[in-house]
Design a protein around this motif. Structure first.
Motif, mmCIF file in Angstrom:
data_model
loop_
_atom_site.group_PDB
_atom_site.id
_atom_site.type_symbol
_atom_site.label_atom_id
_atom_site.label_comp_id
_atom_site.label_asym_id
_atom_site.label_seq_id
_atom_site.Cartn_x
_atom_site.Cartn_y
_atom_site.Cartn_z
ATOM 1 N N GLN A 226 -1.084 132.048 1.033
ATOM 2 C CA GLN A 226 -2.548 131.277 0.735
ATOM 3 C C GLN A 226 -2.601 131.349 -0.650
ATOM 4 O O GLN A 226 -3.052 130.110 -1.403
ATOM 5 N N GLY A 227 -2.458 132.367 -1.802
ATOM 6 C CA GLY A 227 -2.430 132.170 -3.223
ATOM 7 C C GLY A 227 -1.437 131.090 -3.658
ATOM 8 O O GLY A 227 -1.606 130.482 -4.502
ATOM 9 N N VAL A 228 -0.241 131.217 -2.928
ATOM 10 C CA VAL A 228 0.806 130.248 -3.421
ATOM 11 C C VAL A 228 0.305 128.794 -3.256
ATOM 12 O O VAL A 228 0.507 127.982 -3.939
ATOM 13 N N ALA A 229 0.038 128.748 -2.019
ATOM 14 C CA ALA A 229 -0.457 127.503 -1.553
ATOM 15 C C ALA A 229 -1.751 126.838 -2.339
ATOM 16 O O ALA A 229 -1.558 125.559 -2.633
ATOM 17 N N GLU A 230 -2.364 127.632 -2.686
ATOM 18 C CA GLU A 230 -3.676 127.343 -3.775
ATOM 19 C C GLU A 230 -3.053 127.005 -5.202
ATOM 20 O O GLU A 230 -3.587 125.915 -5.491
ATOM 21 N N ALA A 231 -2.119 127.601 -5.449
ATOM 22 C CA ALA A 231 -1.400 127.125 -6.750
ATOM 23 C C ALA A 231 -0.742 125.794 -6.685
ATOM 24 O O ALA A 231 -1.079 125.031 -7.659
ATOM 25 N N ILE A 232 -0.271 125.447 -5.630
ATOM 26 C CA ILE A 232 0.446 124.480 -5.371
ATOM 27 C C ILE A 232 -0.563 123.288 -5.480
ATOM 28 O O ILE A 232 -0.319 122.139 -6.044
ATOM 29 N N ALA A 233 -1.769 123.370 -4.780
ATOM 30 C CA ALA A 233 -2.704 122.349 -4.359
ATOM 31 C C ALA A 233 -3.388 122.014 -5.626
ATOM 32 O O ALA A 233 -3.564 121.076 -6.240
ATOM 33 N N PHE A 234 -3.470 123.298 -6.613
ATOM 34 C CA PHE A 234 -4.156 123.242 -7.973
ATOM 35 C C PHE A 234 -3.166 122.261 -8.660
ATOM 36 O O PHE A 234 -3.828 121.360 -9.545
ATOM 37 N N MET A 235 -1.812 122.666 -8.794
ATOM 38 C CA MET A 235 -1.043 121.741 -9.686
ATOM 39 C C MET A 235 -0.873 120.315 -8.950
ATOM 40 O O MET A 235 -0.976 119.488 -9.969
ATOM 41 N N ALA B 236 5.984 126.631 3.193
ATOM 42 C CA ALA B 236 5.254 126.570 4.378
ATOM 43 C C ALA B 236 6.378 126.951 5.379
ATOM 44 O O ALA B 236 6.125 127.835 6.351
ATOM 45 N N THR B 237 7.563 126.623 5.350
ATOM 46 C CA THR B 237 8.803 127.006 6.392
ATOM 47 C C THR B 237 9.398 128.427 5.960
ATOM 48 O O THR B 237 9.638 128.951 6.982
ATOM 49 N N PHE B 238 9.819 128.774 4.683
ATOM 50 C CA PHE B 238 10.399 129.810 4.471
ATOM 51 C C PHE B 238 9.563 130.943 3.689
ATOM 52 O O PHE B 238 10.064 131.993 3.423
ATOM 53 N N GLY B 239 8.440 130.577 3.384
ATOM 54 C CA GLY B 239 7.601 131.710 2.718
ATOM 55 C C GLY B 239 8.137 131.686 0.978
ATOM 56 O O GLY B 239 8.953 131.044 0.596
ATOM 57 N N PRO B 240 7.419 132.454 0.237
ATOM 58 C CA PRO B 240 7.741 132.686 -1.122
ATOM 59 C C PRO B 240 8.888 133.442 -1.325
ATOM 60 O O PRO B 240 9.173 134.223 -0.681
ATOM 61 N N SER B 241 9.843 133.156 -2.283
ATOM 62 C CA SER B 241 11.125 133.900 -2.627
ATOM 63 C C SER B 241 11.298 133.675 -4.081
ATOM 64 O O SER B 241 10.891 132.802 -4.722
ATOM 65 N N PRO B 242 12.261 134.368 -4.516
ATOM 66 C CA PRO B 242 12.573 134.203 -5.980
ATOM 67 C C PRO B 242 13.191 132.738 -6.118
ATOM 68 O O PRO B 242 13.225 132.041 -7.081
ATOM 69 N N ASP B 243 13.741 132.108 -5.174
ATOM 70 C CA ASP B 243 14.789 131.063 -5.307
ATOM 71 C C ASP B 243 13.527 129.894 -5.221
ATOM 72 O O ASP B 243 13.688 128.958 -6.218
ATOM 73 N N LEU B 244 12.387 129.838 -4.547
ATOM 74 C CA LEU B 244 11.514 129.095 -4.526
ATOM 75 C C LEU B 244 10.657 129.106 -5.835
ATOM 76 O O LEU B 244 10.213 128.303 -6.464
ATOM 77 N N ALA B 245 10.647 130.449 -6.564
ATOM 78 C CA ALA B 245 10.059 130.570 -7.770
ATOM 79 C C ALA B 245 10.927 129.775 -8.822
ATOM 80 O O ALA B 245 10.317 129.166 -9.622
ATOM 81 N N GLU B 246 12.050 130.219 -8.802
ATOM 82 C CA GLU B 246 12.871 129.037 -9.723
ATOM 83 C C GLU B 246 12.884 127.783 -9.602
ATOM 84 O O GLU B 246 12.806 126.981 -10.506
ATOM 85 N N ARG B 247 12.578 127.276 -8.200
ATOM 86 C CA ARG B 247 12.367 125.610 -8.179
ATOM 87 C C ARG B 247 11.092 125.194 -8.663
ATOM 88 O O ARG B 247 11.185 124.204 -9.257
ATOM 89 N N ALA B 248 9.924 126.135 -8.562
ATOM 90 C CA ALA B 248 8.728 125.946 -8.983
ATOM 91 C C ALA B 248 8.875 126.007 -10.572
ATOM 92 O O ALA B 248 8.258 124.763 -11.197
ATOM 93 N N LEU B 249 9.561 126.918 -11.080
ATOM 94 C CA LEU B 249 9.807 126.849 -12.804
ATOM 95 C C LEU B 249 10.640 125.448 -13.284
ATOM 96 O O LEU B 249 10.009 124.762 -14.076
ATOM 97 N N ASP B 250 11.422 125.321 -12.360
ATOM 98 C CA ASP B 250 12.449 123.904 -12.802
ATOM 99 C C ASP B 250 11.320 122.618 -12.544
ATOM 100 O O ASP B 250 11.525 121.897 -13.528
ATOM 101 N N LEU B 251 10.540 122.618 -11.551
ATOM 102 C CA LEU B 251 9.731 121.346 -11.383
ATOM 103 C C LEU B 251 8.622 121.265 -12.234
ATOM 104 O O LEU B 251 8.532 120.201 -12.860
ATOM 105 N N THR B 252 7.931 122.413 -12.618
ATOM 106 C CA THR B 252 6.986 122.312 -13.464
ATOM 107 C C THR B 252 7.281 122.596 -14.987
ATOM 108 O O THR B 252 6.537 121.755 -15.772
ATOM 109 N N GLN B 253 7.928 123.308 -15.371
ATOM 110 C CA GLN B 253 8.251 123.683 -16.789
ATOM 111 C C GLN B 253 9.199 122.740 -17.383
ATOM 112 O O GLN B 253 9.158 121.967 -18.354
#
Length: 140
Positions: free
Chosen positions: A41-50, A95-112
């Motif tokens: 839920q927290g990660v989903a909220e962060a994505i929605a905020f982004m 939503a499919t796989f849940g949070p993971s280090p790989d997803l965090a790295e993709r989020a970093l790549d996407l956002t930063q």
């Protein structure tokens, strides 16, 4: 590597620079929530905020470009649409796989990384265009 806002990223337009600073802060929150594997839920909220933050920021940028008759507006809008497509893919994977280090790295790549590259390669162009047409310079 998380990057912090620096004047190096300034395009010289105060409203847009302030929003870019907020974008950096939001990307930090998203990355940390995914990396720390906080509740979905927290990660989903962060994505929605982004998504909301990016939408508002992109509207500001695009209005600025229209106001200054930036000739590459359509191409810049396509880059913004591509960002949203990547953000949607990130949300789907969460939503499919849940949070993971790989997803965090993709989020970093996407956002930063995307943000830094976008500011340096694209946003600076409309800022330069606006400045070159200020003070009575002839339009293209």
């Amino acid at each position: 590597m998380l990057r912090n806002w620096s004047e190096v990223y300034s395009v010289g337009i105060p409203t847009i620079d302030e929003q870019h600073q907020g974008f950096f802060a939001a990307s930090h929150r998203l990355y940390e929530q995914i990396l720390d594997r906080e509740a979905n839920q927290g990660v989903a909220e962060a994505i929605a905020f982004m998504r909301d933050y990016a939408g508002s920021h992109f509207q500001t940028e695009e209005a600025f470009m229209r106001d200054h008759e930036y000739p590459a507006l359509a191409a810049h809008q396509a880059l913004h649409a591509a960002f949203f497509a990547r953000l949607d893919a990130l949300a789907e994977d969460l939503a499919t796989f849940g949070p993971s280090p790989d997803l965090a790295e993709r989020a970093l790549d996407l956002t930063q990384d995307w943000l830094v590259d976008h500011i340096a390669d694209e946003d600076v162009l409309y800022a330069l265009h606006a400045k070159s047409h200020a003070a009575g310079a002839p339009r293209d």
